[in-house]
Scaffold this active site. Structure first.
Site, mmCIF file in Angstrom:
data_model
loop_
_atom_site.group_PDB
_atom_site.id
_atom_site.type_symbol
_atom_site.label_atom_id
_atom_site.label_comp_id
_atom_site.label_asym_id
_atom_site.label_seq_id
_atom_site.Cartn_x
_atom_site.Cartn_y
_atom_site.Cartn_z
ATOM 1 N N ASP A 200 -25.537 -39.665 22.530
ATOM 2 C CA ASP A 200 -25.395 -40.759 23.500
ATOM 3 C C ASP A 200 -24.110 -41.545 23.285
ATOM 4 O OD1 ASP A 200 -27.429 -40.659 25.224
ATOM 5 O OD2 ASP A 200 -28.587 -42.336 24.407
ATOM 6 N N CYS B 165 -37.962 -23.817 38.647
ATOM 7 C CA CYS B 165 -38.753 -24.730 39.490
ATOM 8 C C CYS B 165 -39.360 -24.003 40.692
ATOM 9 C CB CYS B 165 -37.889 -25.879 39.991
ATOM 10 S SG CYS B 165 -37.497 -27.080 38.709
ATOM 11 N N CYS C 151 -42.983 -33.065 40.696
ATOM 12 C CA CYS C 151 -42.311 -34.282 40.209
ATOM 13 C C CYS C 151 -41.818 -35.120 41.380
ATOM 14 C CB CYS C 151 -41.173 -33.936 39.260
ATOM 15 S SG CYS C 151 -39.963 -32.800 39.933
ATOM 16 N N CYS D 63 -42.406 -38.107 36.028
ATOM 17 C CA CYS D 63 -41.915 -36.788 36.462
ATOM 18 C C CYS D 63 -42.043 -35.743 35.355
ATOM 19 C CB CYS D 63 -40.477 -36.872 36.975
ATOM 20 S SG CYS D 63 -39.271 -37.252 35.711
HETATM 21 FE FE1 SF4 Z 1 -39.408 -28.305 38.452
HETATM 22 FE FE2 SF4 Z 1 -40.333 -30.770 38.934
HETATM 23 FE FE3 SF4 Z 1 -41.972 -28.681 39.217
HETATM 24 FE FE4 SF4 Z 1 -41.167 -29.442 36.775
HETATM 25 S S1 SF4 Z 1 -42.461 -30.636 38.195
HETATM 26 S S2 SF4 Z 1 -41.215 -27.331 37.591
HETATM 27 S S3 SF4 Z 1 -39.069 -30.142 37.198
HETATM 28 S S4 SF4 Z 1 -40.108 -29.116 40.430
#
Ligand code: SF4
Length: 324
Positions: A123, A177, A183, A229
């Site tokens: 960072d 994804c 998310c 998320c």
């Molecule tokens: Fe991809 Fe979001 Fe599904 Fe995870 S929750 S696999 S980051 S789309």
């Protein structure tokens, strides 16, 4: 044995198994995307404004050839933890900057023993560390903008080392994804839909100095950061827990004493919370978030004599929102 294998073996010997290599170069392919975000005011206040600094890893070491990206898993068993008022999972242990730094220093020492120059970062530069980790083949970047590793999902901190030793780069992983959008649907503010507006991310909002009252109802128990998320991501389902004892959560970060934080004084903050991974943001931000959550959720806590004008301002605005 080649240097890459030797460095990997050393990392394994100290418990790090998610390590990748990529060229130290200018990431010209990111320039258009970063300019678009800047022009459309999608950047957060924590992001470096100078795009050239964000894409040129060569600026950080004369003769730098390789960047080594290292993932540090931070998730420990979490079935027992409090759900109504919570610190984000990454904040609960000892300050990760210090923990990661100690590991990176060891790796640098090893590389130097092989004759290489090194410089490490946690960072502490403006480079796109998730993109570098992706380029190094240690994970893919999900729609939620997190780096997702095979063993630890997205529950990892990242650190980087630049060295003048040249080694073969790893191959970036393809996104997994697919059609998933869990998310995007779960995000409480829609921050990861469309152009992904960092200014709407609840993790960022909990860390900002100035928070508009319209966000108060969305805190929903978030004391610092937001894991929504990550929690819904299927790649965080069946993962391996952290083996880094120094990152193990403190009890007081898992079982929150809301009354203590709402009324916290400087010495308690420094003694306890300052040493965690959210302590760097200071007492007022955490106390403010605790008061927002206490009042918005109607928690039975007594808010005593507030001295800080910063906290007082939020307290008055909360009373106004709640029409008390
Ligand atoms: Fe991809 Fe979001 Fe599904 Fe995870 S929750 S696999 S980051 S789309």
């Amino acid at each position: 044995m080649d240097c890459k294998r030797e460095i990997l073996n050393y990392c394994h010997s100290i418990g790090l198994d998610t390590v990748g290599f990529t060229k130290c170069r200018v990431y010209t392919e990111l320039e258009g995307y970063l300019c678009f975000r800047k022009e459309n005011l999608l950047e957060s206040e924590f992001e470096e404004k100078d795009i050239k600094k964000r894409i040129n890893s060569c600026e950080y070491m004369d003769g730098g050839k390789t960047i080594i990206s290292v993932a540090f898993p931070y998730l420990f068993k979490k079935d027992h933890i409090q759900k109504d008022i919570k610190f984000s999972l990454y904040t609960r242990g000892k300050d990760y900057h210090k923990v990661v730094e100690a590991y990176l220093k060891k790796i640098c020492g090893y590389i130097e023993s092989l004759g290489g120059k090194t410089r490490y970062f946690v960072d502490s530069n403006f480079l796109p560390e998730r993109y570098i980790a992706f380029q190094s083949g240690i994970g893919f970047i999900g729609k939620n903008n997190m780096l997702i590793t095979k063993r630890y999902g997205s529950y990892v901190f990242l650190g980087e080392i630049i060295t003048d030793i040249e080694v073969e780069s790893d191959i970036p992983l393809k996104s997994k994804c697919g059609n998933c959008s869990l998310c995007q649907t779960a995000c409480p503010t829609g921050a990861i839909c469309g152009n992904r507006d960092s200014n709407k991310c609840m993790s960022y909002i909990t860390q900002k100095k100035n928070v508009d009252s319209k966000w108060f109802p969305i805190f929903q128990g978030r004391l610092f950061g937001c894991d929504t998320c990550q929690e819904v991501c299927p790649y965080n389902g069946d993962i391996i827990y952290s083996n880094i004892e120094d990152l193990r959560p403190f009890n007081f970060m898992e079982r929150v004493d809301l009354n203590e934080i709402v009324n916290i004084d400087k010495s308690t903050f420094i003694e306890k919370y300052y040493n965690t991974s959210c302590g760097w943001r200071g007492k007022n931000i955490i106390q403010r978030n605790a008061i927002i959550n206490a009042l918005m959720l109607g928690k039975n806590v007594e808010i005593k004599n507030i001295k800080s004008s910063y906290i007082k301002d939020y307290y008055n605005r909360l009373l106004h929102v709640l029409k008390l």
